[in-house]
Design a protein around this motif. Structure first.
Motif, PDB file in Angstrom:
ATOM      1  N   THR A 193      12.190  -5.481 -23.515  1.00 34.73           N
ATOM      2  CA  THR A 193      11.985  -4.047 -23.685  1.00 34.73           C
ATOM      3  C   THR A 193      10.894  -3.743 -24.704  1.00 34.73           C
ATOM      4  N   ASP A 194      10.081  -4.719 -25.043  1.00 38.52           N
ATOM      5  CA  ASP A 194       8.989  -4.480 -25.988  1.00 38.52           C
ATOM      6  C   ASP A 194       7.856  -3.678 -25.351  1.00 38.52           C
ATOM      7  N   LYS A 198       0.864  -2.107 -28.193  1.00 33.56           N
ATOM      8  CA  LYS A 198       1.283  -1.014 -29.073  1.00 33.56           C
ATOM      9  C   LYS A 198       0.164  -0.567 -30.018  1.00 33.56           C
ATOM     10  N   ASN A 235      12.517   2.453 -21.413  1.00 32.43           N
ATOM     11  CA  ASN A 235      12.051   2.251 -22.781  1.00 32.43           C
ATOM     12  C   ASN A 235      11.545   3.544 -23.430  1.00 32.43           C
ATOM     13  N   SER A 237      13.105   5.898 -24.830  1.00 33.27           N
ATOM     14  CA  SER A 237      13.765   6.186 -26.107  1.00 33.27           C
ATOM     15  C   SER A 237      13.100   5.419 -27.245  1.00 33.27           C
ATOM     16  N   LYS A 238      12.686   4.178 -26.964  1.00 36.47           N
ATOM     17  CA  LYS A 238      11.990   3.387 -27.993  1.00 36.47           C
ATOM     18  C   LYS A 238      10.658   4.033 -28.341  1.00 36.47           C
ATOM     19  N   ASN A 241      11.045   7.050 -30.573  1.00 36.38           N
ATOM     20  CA  ASN A 241      11.410   6.729 -31.955  1.00 36.38           C
ATOM     21  C   ASN A 241      10.227   6.272 -32.802  1.00 36.38           C
TER      22      ASN A 241
END
Length: 320
Positions: A193-194, A198, A235, A237-238, A241
């Motif tokens: 789930t990474d 990024k 993902n 939700s990640k 955040n």
């Protein structure tokens, strides 16, 4: 309830699935009632979750009880306590906590050296290079993201895979063996789930495309865009955040299916609530990569136009 018992309950997912006749040592049919899975797309991971490579759903023990026993989340939690709680009062499973302590103290595996080997493998494996070129991932992008190739063996199953490093501790493997349709993807434990690339969220570019899959992200990067891949719409939700740079314009580019449409609506609501600038990319193709492969000229034209719109908006804001 203390966190340690909560985590203990979740750790019984493998036992729960196998009590329902599901072999967790291999891919199995997705339990999502809205997914008519005919290719055994779901996999159990040692982080006590199951993940579906078809519909992108991720479930823990409580989710699985709710689905398989047709109860709500509150009742699922009660049943988990009934099935697995160690007595009427809190009773710590010492063997479990010892294993958890050992796991927590272990360093994550570093694949940096393996990536170098796999990158060299890719240069030697013509079929793997051809696969990437057929998906319009060019040599520059391959080198930049350190994409590689390797063959894995999982018991009686093998995987001839393109390796996309997510971080030094985890990667995505995409099977390119057309004779093996049972295992299309593999992701390292704890890293399925990474978020891929990024860094694109925090560089000095004024925009960032948000995609589902790594190949969609690579497609955009190959034409000069700035992009990330969530790895799955589950993902979101990640992503929410994360501390986002509100000066950037975020461009949604999810898959052209029901899950992608729902994710687009969800993230747009989030952007509006938090006063974050956004645009949407739309096409008639199933995803970004297919748009690039099927109509490269038009894809590049559309992406360039979006980037021009963003730059114009940025310049206008600077002038005001």
């Amino acid at each position: 309830m203390e966190d340690i018992e909560y985590e203990y309950l979740k750790s019984n997912l493998r036992n729960y699935l196998e009590s329902h006749g599901i072999n967790t040592n291999r891919m199995f049919r997705c339990i999502n009632p809205n997914h008519n899975d005919s290719n055994a797309s779901m996999k159990y991971y040692d982080d006590n979750k199951v993940y579906c490579f078809g519909c992108s759903e991720t479930y823990n023990l409580f989710d699985c009880i709710a689905i398989l026993e047709n109860v709500d989340n509150k009742e699922a939690f009660k049943r988990a306590l009934q099935y697995y709680r160690m007595g009427k009062t809190l009773s710590v499973n010492k063997d479990f906590t010892k294993k958890q302590d050992i796991a927590n103290n272990q360093k994550e595996k570093d694949y940096s050296r393996a990536y170098k080997v796999w990158a060299k493998n890719l240069d030697k494996e013509k079929s793997a290079k051809h696969y990437l070129f057929s998906r319009k991932i060019d040599e520059k992008t391959i080198k930049r993201f350190n994409i590689g190739y390797n063959e894995f063996n999982f018991g009686d199953k093998s995987l001839k895979a393109i390796i996309i490093p997510i971080s030094k501790n985890g990667f995505t493997a995409r099977n390119i063996d057309t004779s093996n349709n049972e295992l299309r993807y593999y992701k390292t434990k704890g890293h399925h789930t990474d978020i891929f690339n990024k860094e694109a969220l925090y560089n000095d570019k004024p925009f960032c495309f948000i995609t589902e899959g790594e190949f969609d992200c690579l497609s955009l990067e190959s034409v000069g865009a700035n992009a990330i891949a969530l790895g799955s719409v589950s993902n979101l939700s990640k992503f929410k955040n994360l501390e986002l740079n509100k000066k950037k314009v975020y461009i949604t580019a999810f898959d052209n299916d029901e899950a992608g449409e729902k994710a687009t609506e969800d993230i747009i609501d989030y952007f509006k609530q938090n006063k974050i600038k956004y645009l949407t990319y739309n096409s008639d193709y199933k995803d970004v990569n297919e748009a690039l492969v099927k109509d490269e000229e038009n894809f590049k034209f559309c992406i360039e136009n979006i980037m021009k719109r963003v730059m114009k908006k940025v310049n206008e804001e600077e002038m005001s």
